[in-house]
Design a protein around this motif. Structure first.
Motif, PDB file in Angstrom:
ATOM      1  N   THR A  21       9.496  11.286  -8.276  1.00 19.58           N
ATOM      2  CA  THR A  21       8.365  10.360  -8.326  1.00 19.58           C
ATOM      3  C   THR A  21       7.471  10.583  -7.112  1.00 19.58           C
ATOM      4  OG1 THR A  21       9.742   8.663  -9.404  1.00 19.58           O
ATOM      5  CG2 THR A  21       7.659   7.938  -8.414  1.00 19.58           C
ATOM      6  N   ASP A  22       6.179  10.760  -7.342  1.00 18.62           N
ATOM      7  CA  ASP A  22       5.201  10.747  -6.256  1.00 18.62           C
ATOM      8  C   ASP A  22       4.669   9.331  -6.109  1.00 18.62           C
ATOM      9  OD1 ASP A  22       5.452  13.428  -5.726  1.00 18.62           O
ATOM     10  OD2 ASP A  22       3.719  14.041  -6.915  1.00 18.62           O
ATOM     11  N   TYR A  23       4.483   8.876  -4.855  1.00 22.75           N
ATOM     12  CA  TYR A  23       3.967   7.528  -4.637  1.00 22.75           C
ATOM     13  C   TYR A  23       2.869   7.560  -3.580  1.00 22.75           C
ATOM     14  CZ  TYR A  23       6.513   7.159  -0.193  1.00 22.75           C
ATOM     15  OH  TYR A  23       6.964   7.355   1.090  1.00 22.75           O
ATOM     16  N   ARG A  24       2.022   6.545  -3.636  1.00 29.05           N
ATOM     17  CA  ARG A  24       0.928   6.413  -2.674  1.00 29.05           C
ATOM     18  C   ARG A  24       0.614   4.934  -2.508  1.00 29.05           C
ATOM     19  NH1 ARG A  24      -5.106   7.140  -3.164  1.00 29.05           N
ATOM     20  NH2 ARG A  24      -4.763   7.233  -5.421  1.00 29.05           N
ATOM     21  N   THR A  25       0.469   4.479  -1.262  1.00 35.74           N
ATOM     22  CA  THR A  25       0.131   3.083  -0.996  1.00 35.74           C
ATOM     23  C   THR A  25      -1.376   2.912  -1.124  1.00 35.74           C
ATOM     24  OG1 THR A  25       2.004   2.891   0.527  1.00 35.74           O
ATOM     25  CG2 THR A  25       0.291   1.198   0.654  1.00 35.74           C
ATOM     26  N   LEU A  26      -1.805   2.036  -2.029  1.00 29.95           N
ATOM     27  CA  LEU A  26      -3.230   1.783  -2.242  1.00 29.95           C
ATOM     28  C   LEU A  26      -3.744   0.627  -1.395  1.00 29.95           C
ATOM     29  CD1 LEU A  26      -3.429   2.238  -6.121  1.00 29.95           C
ATOM     30  CD2 LEU A  26      -3.847   3.937  -4.337  1.00 29.95           C
ATOM     31  N   ASP A  27      -2.871  -0.347  -1.094  1.00 33.51           N
ATOM     32  CA  ASP A  27      -3.254  -1.475  -0.242  1.00 33.51           C
ATOM     33  C   ASP A  27      -1.967  -2.182   0.164  1.00 33.51           C
ATOM     34  OD1 ASP A  27      -4.733  -3.301   1.173  1.00 33.51           O
ATOM     35  OD2 ASP A  27      -6.006  -3.914  -0.507  1.00 33.51           O
ATOM     36  N   HIS A  28      -2.068  -3.083   1.135  1.00 27.75           N
ATOM     37  CA  HIS A  28      -0.878  -3.809   1.564  1.00 27.75           C
ATOM     38  C   HIS A  28      -1.284  -5.165   2.136  1.00 27.75           C
ATOM     39  CE1 HIS A  28      -1.554  -3.079   5.916  1.00 27.75           C
ATOM     40  NE2 HIS A  28      -2.130  -1.961   5.486  1.00 27.75           N
ATOM     41  N   ALA A  29      -0.338  -6.089   2.132  1.00 28.69           N
ATOM     42  CA  ALA A  29      -0.515  -7.415   2.725  1.00 28.69           C
ATOM     43  C   ALA A  29       0.499  -7.524   3.845  1.00 28.69           C
ATOM     44  CB  ALA A  29      -0.307  -8.496   1.675  1.00 28.69           C
ATOM     45  N   GLY A  30       0.089  -7.146   5.048  1.00 37.40           N
ATOM     46  CA  GLY A  30       1.019  -7.082   6.161  1.00 37.40           C
ATOM     47  C   GLY A  30       2.112  -6.077   5.863  1.00 37.40           C
ATOM     48  N   ARG A  31       3.322  -6.417   6.287  1.00 34.11           N
ATOM     49  CA  ARG A  31       4.465  -5.536   6.015  1.00 34.11           C
ATOM     50  C   ARG A  31       5.338  -6.059   4.874  1.00 34.11           C
ATOM     51  NH1 ARG A  31       5.297  -1.656   9.741  1.00 34.11           N
ATOM     52  NH2 ARG A  31       4.157  -1.788  11.716  1.00 34.11           N
ATOM     53  N   LYS A  32       4.905  -7.170   4.278  1.00 33.52           N
ATOM     54  CA  LYS A  32       5.761  -7.816   3.284  1.00 33.52           C
ATOM     55  C   LYS A  32       5.532  -7.334   1.859  1.00 33.52           C
ATOM     56  CE  LYS A  32       6.514 -12.097   5.877  1.00 33.52           C
ATOM     57  NZ  LYS A  32       6.416 -13.572   5.844  1.00 33.52           N
ATOM     58  N   LEU A  33       4.299  -6.975   1.534  1.00 32.98           N
ATOM     59  CA  LEU A  33       3.977  -6.598   0.158  1.00 32.98           C
ATOM     60  C   LEU A  33       3.000  -5.437   0.162  1.00 32.98           C
ATOM     61  CD1 LEU A  33       3.540 -10.240  -1.071  1.00 32.98           C
ATOM     62  CD2 LEU A  33       5.232  -8.671  -2.031  1.00 32.98           C
ATOM     63  N   ALA A  34       3.087  -4.582  -0.855  1.00 37.08           N
ATOM     64  CA  ALA A  34       2.183  -3.439  -0.958  1.00 37.08           C
ATOM     65  C   ALA A  34       1.901  -3.133  -2.418  1.00 37.08           C
ATOM     66  CB  ALA A  34       2.780  -2.215  -0.261  1.00 37.08           C
ATOM     67  N   TRP A  35       0.763  -2.513  -2.627  1.00 35.25           N
ATOM     68  CA  TRP A  35       0.339  -2.069  -3.965  1.00 35.25           C
ATOM     69  C   TRP A  35       0.488  -0.551  -3.977  1.00 35.25           C
ATOM     70  CZ3 TRP A  35      -5.629  -2.084  -5.136  1.00 35.25           C
ATOM     71  CH2 TRP A  35      -5.885  -1.421  -6.347  1.00 35.25           C
ATOM     72  N   LEU A  36       1.348  -0.069  -4.873  1.00 32.44           N
ATOM     73  CA  LEU A  36       1.630   1.363  -4.940  1.00 32.44           C
ATOM     74  C   LEU A  36       1.100   1.981  -6.228  1.00 32.44           C
ATOM     75  CD1 LEU A  36       5.350   1.704  -3.755  1.00 32.44           C
ATOM     76  CD2 LEU A  36       3.264   1.569  -2.388  1.00 32.44           C
ATOM     77  N   GLU A  37       0.680   3.231  -6.106  1.00 30.71           N
ATOM     78  CA  GLU A  37       0.438   4.090  -7.271  1.00 30.71           C
ATOM     79  C   GLU A  37       1.658   4.984  -7.404  1.00 30.71           C
ATOM     80  OE1 GLU A  37      -3.353   6.559  -8.098  1.00 30.71           O
ATOM     81  OE2 GLU A  37      -1.917   7.983  -7.236  1.00 30.71           O
ATOM     82  N   LEU A  38       2.260   4.993  -8.594  1.00 27.10           N
ATOM     83  CA  LEU A  38       3.472   5.765  -8.853  1.00 27.10           C
ATOM     84  C   LEU A  38       3.199   6.794  -9.940  1.00 27.10           C
ATOM     85  CD1 LEU A  38       5.911   2.721  -9.002  1.00 27.10           C
ATOM     86  CD2 LEU A  38       5.604   4.260  -7.056  1.00 27.10           C
ATOM     87  N   ARG A  39       3.603   8.022  -9.679  1.00 27.70           N
ATOM     88  CA  ARG A  39       3.433   9.099 -10.665  1.00 27.70           C
ATOM     89  C   ARG A  39       4.791   9.735 -10.943  1.00 27.70           C
ATOM     90  NH1 ARG A  39      -1.965  11.356 -11.173  1.00 27.70           N
ATOM     91  NH2 ARG A  39      -3.463  10.088  -9.987  1.00 27.70           N
ATOM     92  N   PRO A  40       5.455   9.319 -12.008  1.00 30.61           N
ATOM     93  CA  PRO A  40       6.749   9.928 -12.332  1.00 30.61           C
ATOM     94  C   PRO A  40       6.555  11.349 -12.880  1.00 30.61           C
ATOM     95  CG  PRO A  40       6.094   8.382 -14.046  1.00 30.61           C
ATOM     96  CD  PRO A  40       5.060   8.270 -12.957  1.00 30.61           C
ATOM     97  N   LEU A  41       7.232  12.307 -12.272  1.00 25.89           N
ATOM     98  CA  LEU A  41       7.164  13.690 -12.733  1.00 25.89           C
ATOM     99  C   LEU A  41       8.308  14.007 -13.681  1.00 25.89           C
ATOM    100  CD1 LEU A  41       6.133  15.446  -9.392  1.00 25.89           C
ATOM    101  CD2 LEU A  41       4.701  14.328 -11.111  1.00 25.89           C
ATOM    102  N   THR A  42       9.260  13.094 -13.776  1.00 24.81           N
ATOM    103  CA  THR A  42      10.321  13.154 -14.780  1.00 24.81           C
ATOM    104  C   THR A  42      10.342  11.801 -15.478  1.00 24.81           C
ATOM    105  OG1 THR A  42      11.908  12.487 -13.080  1.00 24.81           O
ATOM    106  CG2 THR A  42      11.733  14.849 -13.541  1.00 24.81           C
ATOM    107  N   GLY A  43      11.059  11.708 -16.563  1.00 25.52           N
ATOM    108  CA  GLY A  43      11.017  10.475 -17.352  1.00 25.52           C
ATOM    109  C   GLY A  43      12.369   9.826 -17.535  1.00 25.52           C
TER     110      GLY A  43
END
Length: 338
Positions: free
Chosen positions: A218-240
């Motif tokens: 899985t490739d991941y990337r943080t798109l935004d975050h709220a402090g260190r408690k919560l984050a919005w991630l983009e996830l790209r699974p290369l396997t299923g």
């Protein structure tokens, strides 16, 4: 019945031989098909073939005399207009070969223990008069929302399933996670296996020497975050793999918000809140925050189709609370045929 020879049509490309048989001779059981193939009575282009062999347009199938078929199943009931309208509200794209839906969170894709209502059952409402019920091509977990593809015919379903098996489909998910991954982007390459402790979820990270492990990337990337408690991630699974994203996010130390099965409980370091799940956050809905945002797939008629789906209501509410700004889904990009 005498020996017959039938030609595979364009719409039946890549369909398995046993499924082709059941499509044309619905009373024939799997056991009979296997026996006919094993004894060489069924042949494809004059050669022996296995039940799992995939057919190509123009091939000929030798059909021997078949046992007397069981009485045909009763005709399906008339489509339910209410269900049809519900499905139509989910449609993101449709043409003569496929339908793309925005599956809501909480709707199971298929039936199972304790499941009385599911998408596969609902698709009966889209069966055209005298035609086939649309077929599922891939799956989403019941609590995962977003882009899901349905084929109108068996042939199209076979082509699309082959594209998913061959990793020729680009999948992008959005998730809100409890935690902030470090580093903020990267690749998770960790095999998965069936879990022996079902209380911790059905899937688990595998040991390096586990012979039953399946590679999961899985490739991941943080798109935004709220402090260190919560984050919005983009996830790209290369396997299923089953539950791949959920297990991989937990492995990052950032379980998906609302994931009770795979979010690790607080331990002795936080005794006042022992037993609570780190993937549950007070003030935010206790529902899985995982959404299949975007799908890019080869269209059976040529070109590539690109479809995006709007966030489900509970994730929209969480985004507003956390101050995350999500762009609206782009209009579907129709396949460009050469």
């Amino acid at each position: 019945m005498t020996i017959a020879t039938r030609t595979v049509t364009e719409d039946e490309a890549d369909i398995r031989l046993d499924r082709w048989f059941r499509r044309h001779y619905p009373g024939t059981t799997q056991g009979v098909i296997q026996k006919l193939c094993r004894t060489g009575q069924v042949r494809v282009d004059g050669r022996r073939a296995e039940p799992a062999s995939r057919l190509a347009p123009g091939q000929t199938v030798r059909v021997p005399p078949l046992p007397v078929a069981a009485p045909p199943k009763p005709a399906p009931a008339a489509p339910d207009p209410k269900v049809a309208r519900e499905l139509e509200a989910m449609v993101l794209w449709q043409d003569e070969q496929l339908i793309v839906l925005n599956k809501p969170s909480g709707l199971a894709t298929q039936g199972g223990p304790g499941i009385t209502r599911h998408l596969d059952q609902m698709l009966e409402a889209l069966r055209p008069p005298g035609g086939d019920k649309p077929r599922l091509v891939h799956r989403l977990d019941r609590d995962t929302s977003g882009v899901l593809v349905v084929a109108r015919t068996a042939g199209v379903a076979a082509k699309l399933a082959a594209a998913f098996r061959g990793r020729d489909v680009e999948k992008v998910y959005w998730a809100v996670v409890a935690g902030r991954p470090v580093p903020v982007e990267g690749r998770i390459d960790h095999p998965l296996t069936r879990s022996e402790d079902l209380r911790a979820g059905r899937i688990a990270l595998a040991e390096p020497d586990d012979p039953d492990a399946a590679r999961a990337v899985t490739d991941y990337r943080t798109l935004d975050h709220a402090g260190r408690k919560l984050a919005w991630l983009e996830l790209r699974p290369l396997t299923g793999r089953t539950h791949q994203l959920r297990v991989h996010c937990t492995a990052l130390g950032a379980p998906i918000l609302g994931d009770v099965a795979y979010g690790p409980p607080r331990g002795p370091a936080d005794p006042d809140r022992a037993g609570e799940n780190t993937a549950l956050v007070e003030g935010l809905e206790a529902r899985l925050h995982l959404h299949a945002r975007r799908l890019v797939l080869p269209h059976p008629a040529g070109g590539r189709l690109v479809v995006e789906a709007e966030l489900p209501p509970h994730m929209q509410a969480t985004f507003r609370t956390l101050g995350f700004t999500a762009p609206p889904p782009a209009p579907p990009q129709a396949p460009r045929r050469r």
